[in-house]
Design an enzyme around this catalytic site. Structure first.
Site: not given
Length: 336
Positions: A114, A262, A292
């Site tokens: 991430c 993120h 995600n």
């Protein structure tokens, strides 16, 4: 020598996993509940024969076509992934050949999740500042879906597959890379992990599925995420990260026109926004239709923010990545 982001493009696989399809498989997970908690309506899932290098090539080809980029001018390739095609050779080498890039370029993989895009920007800036490259192609590509157990309803609702391609150049772009700050805490390694598959724990055929208290099924060759610990980590370190990049850049929070974090999930992002006291209109979220996507979330969000005209009117933008490792990084962008 300044390093500038000239262009971004991204690729999403064709197969789409909607909340409706998840609800059909797990009736106890209502469509509205999934959307409200995660902020995600759909995720794109790579095909069985589609891997990180394939998606990386498609993202790069979109970049070249959409922004009229001459690929012969690329002199370094950085590839961020945690799901490489092979242990060896380096996937970046495979991508170089598939894209038909010059054999005189440098190319390397780096394994980060991430925080990977921000780390990649820092590497590109270093290459340009050190006059080792003029045009760096940074690609992030991840197929986390291949790590997820089919009956792990928690992780299936969150993660999607994607690739993003970004050109960082010594030539003028839409923004200039400013300062960077980083952080690492390996004590959190086991809270987001695929335990088997490396040299320490090779993949075994003797895995037993484990059902957790929430009904998620997984074993040691699947992705494991301790959601509570990850949430606690972000709540502690991301506010500190934000303060650190502001201080290093000699900026106040009020000086920042846009924050792009993120894109973990909606609940976490809203919690962080409120804790850091960022106005909602300055906090960009773009994950509804892709989920995600790990290292690709920030470039996808930045692309969408630029497309919606939210970057053009900015002077200062903050990017912040955080997660698996634990690893975190932030930078400021100066919009030209």
């Amino acid at each position: 020598m300044k390093a500038n982001i000239k262009a971004i493009s991204y690729y999403l696989p064709e197969s789409v996993l909607t909340n409706d399809l998840i609800n059909q498989e797990f009736p106890e997970w209502g469509i509205e509940k999934i959307s409200a908690k995660t902020g995600i309506n759909a995720r794109h899932i790579s095909a069985k024969d589609e891997f990180s290098s394939d998606m990386a090539v498609k993202a790069a080809e979109k970049l070249f076509a959409e922004h009229n980029i001459d690929k012969s001018e690329i002199d370094f390739l950085l590839f961020c992934t945690q799901s490489p095609d092979y242990f060896l050779p380096t996937t970046a080498c495979i991508i170089q050949e598939k894209l038909g890039l010059e054999t005189t370029i440098g190319a390397l993989d780096f394994n980060l999740g991430c925080s990977g895009f921000v780390y990649g920007l820092s590497l590109a800036k270093g290459l340009i500042a050190g006059e080792m490259a003029k045009n760096v192609l940074l690609i992030t590509s991840e197929t986390y879906s291949k790590f997820i157990h089919p009956k792990d309803k928690s992780n299936k609702t969150i993660f999607g597959d994607a690739a993003a391609a970004t050109l960082i150049s010594s030539e003028k772009g839409f923004c200039t890379l400013g300062n960077f700050v980083f952080g690492t805490d390996g004590k959190g390694a086991e809270n987001l992990i695929v335990k088997q598959g490396g040299m320490r724990f090779p993949v075994s055929d003797k895995n037993e599925d484990i059902v957790d208290e929430f009904g998620n099924v997984r074993n040691d060759k699947n992705l494991f995420m301790n959601g509570t610990e990850i949430f606690n980590f972000t709540g502690e370190f991301v506010p500190q990260l934000t303060e650190a990049i502001l201080e290093k850049s000699n900026l106040a929070k009020e000086d920042i026109d846009l924050f792009v974090f993120h894109q973990a999930n909606k609940y976490m992002l809203n919690h962080l926004r409120k804790k850091i006291k960022i106005p909602e209109e300055k906090f960009f979220i773009a994950m509804e239709e892709c989920g995600n996507t790990v290292s690709s979330t920030i470039p996808i969000a930045l692309y969408e923010a630029q497309k919606q005209g939210k970057v053009n009117n900015c002077k200062n933008v903050i990017l912040a990545g955080f997660g698996v490792g634990y690893s975190w990084a932030a930078c400021n962008l100066i919009v030209e």
